[in-house]
Design an enzyme around this catalytic site. Structure first.
Site, PDB file in Angstrom:
ATOM      1  N   CYS A 129       0.826  -1.214   0.000  1.00 52.40           N
ATOM      2  CA  CYS A 129       0.000   0.000   0.000  1.00 52.40           C
ATOM      3  C   CYS A 129       0.863   1.268   0.000  1.00 52.40           C
ATOM      4  O   CYS A 129       1.439   1.601  -1.020  1.00 52.40           O
ATOM      5  CB  CYS A 129      -1.002  -0.031   1.149  1.00 52.40           C
ATOM      6  SG  CYS A 129      -2.390   1.099   0.869  1.00 52.40           S
ATOM      7  N   HIS A 230      -3.576  -5.159   0.661  1.00 55.23           N
ATOM      8  CA  HIS A 230      -3.011  -5.552   1.957  1.00 55.23           C
ATOM      9  C   HIS A 230      -3.082  -7.059   2.214  1.00 55.23           C
ATOM     10  O   HIS A 230      -4.083  -7.539   2.739  1.00 55.23           O
ATOM     11  CB  HIS A 230      -3.804  -4.881   3.080  1.00 55.23           C
ATOM     12  CG  HIS A 230      -3.526  -3.431   3.219  1.00 55.23           C
ATOM     13  ND1 HIS A 230      -2.499  -2.946   4.009  1.00 55.23           N
ATOM     14  CD2 HIS A 230      -4.130  -2.349   2.693  1.00 55.23           C
ATOM     15  CE1 HIS A 230      -2.487  -1.628   3.952  1.00 55.23           C
ATOM     16  NE2 HIS A 230      -3.470  -1.235   3.161  1.00 55.23           N
ATOM     17  N   GLU A 232      -1.663  -8.674   4.576  1.00 59.20           N
ATOM     18  CA  GLU A 232      -1.618  -8.967   6.024  1.00 59.20           C
ATOM     19  C   GLU A 232      -2.971  -8.830   6.719  1.00 59.20           C
ATOM     20  O   GLU A 232      -3.187  -9.399   7.783  1.00 59.20           O
ATOM     21  CB  GLU A 232      -0.562  -8.085   6.708  1.00 59.20           C
ATOM     22  CG  GLU A 232      -0.976  -6.650   7.010  1.00 59.20           C
ATOM     23  CD  GLU A 232      -1.149  -5.767   5.776  1.00 59.20           C
ATOM     24  OE1 GLU A 232      -0.727  -6.173   4.669  1.00 59.20           O
ATOM     25  OE2 GLU A 232      -1.719  -4.675   5.920  1.00 59.20           O
TER      26      GLU A 232
END
Ligand SMILES: *[C@@H]1O[C@H](CO)[C@@H](O)[C@H](O)[C@H]1NC(C)=O
Ligand SMILES: *[C@@H]1O[C@H](CO)[C@@H](O)[C@H](O)[C@H]1NC(C)=O
Length: 304
Positions: A129, A230, A232
């Site tokens: 990001c 993202h 994660e």
């Protein structure tokens, strides 16, 4: 500017060396990966910068240990740290891409990584990001981003290159890549820019309905990777309704990080000894349950 000409020179001259290091069969099964901290929007005494714990957890879950890379430190300290860690991750967030301590440190590590890779010292970088946007700004030397309507949506990727087939189907058909950004690099600006076009291969794109933007990329000649989305969040963030937690979404988190940790296993930098490593590891800090105070991050590490 110096960095850019260096990068171009390296690509021109060192492709062969980079190729040699990639065929190196040794493996470092104790990788330690740096995660870059960044400015807090509202700093408080003893809380000037942070790392969202989800980045730490993903790397740990894939078999790496983590060292926080603090902002606004002397360049010499970054050089020393660079030679101690096996890769670095530039996380998402909201730091200024030109003037922040995050941007300055990212620049230094990028420059060191390109030089090292050229000399056969394989050092991977991952940008997520904001980190992805940071890579684009460093590589091109300018901010070519545009506003997109992509704050808070999970999208299926539109592939331009091959991903592993099992992951590819899920990533292409299910809404499992979390987008939480207001800036993007449009396909148009990317293609127009020679530095970007020559440095990165576009692996996937997405659209906000109007603008086609790049969502996954990797450098042609360097182990430099970026996702506008993202990986994660799927497994480790819970405070927004659009964070997907389906089985394929969780696998995506793991697949992407497993890939990066294996890249870090190709690097053989190390701290002077285990004691020195212990002084730097993230375990010296305690995460705070920040979602309880309205943060979009479940847990955060704060630094002075
Ligand atoms: C291209 O980059 C410029 C900044 O140089 C920006 O103003 C513009 O909105 C971008 N256009 C697109 C289509 O991405
Ligand atoms: C799923 O992805 C589509 C694009 O293919 C998008 O229009 C839609 O908003 C997404 N849905 C969710 C719940 O994020």
């Amino acid at each position: 500017m110096r960095v850019l000409s260096l990068a171009c020179l390296l690509i021109a001259l060192c492709g062969i060396h980079a190729a040699v290091s990639r065929s190196d069969k040794r493996r470092n099964d104790k990788p330690i990966i740096g995660i870059l901290a960044q400015e807090l929007k509202y700093p408080k005494p003893k809380r000037n910068s942070y790392i969202a714990a989800s980045y730490v957890k993903t790397l740990e879950a894939a078999g790496a240990r983590v060292v926080p890379v603090m902002i606004n430190r002397p360049e010499e300290e970054y050089h020393q740290l660079f030679h101690s860690i096996n890769g670095i991750l530039f996380p998402g967030g909201a730091a200024n891409l030109l003037t922040s301590g995050y941007a300055k440190a990212a620049h230094i590590f990028y420059k060191l990584a390109l030089k090292a890779n050229c000399q056969g010292d394989y050092f991977p970088i991952w940008g997520t990001c904001l980190g992805f946007e940071q890579l684009l700004v460093i590589t091109s030397g300018e901010k070519l981003l545009c506003r997109t309507n992509t704050r808070g949506v999970s999208l299926p990727l539109e592939f331009t290159q091959d991903f592993p087939p099992d992951m590819m189907t899920a990533l292409a058909t299910e809404n499992i890549t979390v987008n939480f950004h207001k800036w993007s690099i449009s396909m148009e600006n990317f293609t127009k820019n020679e530095k970007l076009r020559n440095f990165y291969k576009v692996l996937s794109t997405n659209t906000d309905g109007n603008i086609e933007f790049i969502s996954t990329m990797e450098a042609y000649h360097f182990p430099v990777y970026g996702t506008q989305w993202h990986p994660e969040k799927n497994a480790f963030e819970w405070s927004r309704t659009y964070y997907p937690h389906t089985p394929s979404a969780i696998k995506t988190t793991f697949y992407m990080t497993d890939f990066f940790v294996n890249e870090a296993k190709k690097n053989f930098h190390s701290f002077a000894n285990e004691e020195d490593a212990m002084k730097h590891l993230i375990y010296n800090h305690k995460p705070v349950f920040s979602a309880a105070f309205g943060s979009s991050f479940q847990q955060m590490y704060y630094f002075e």
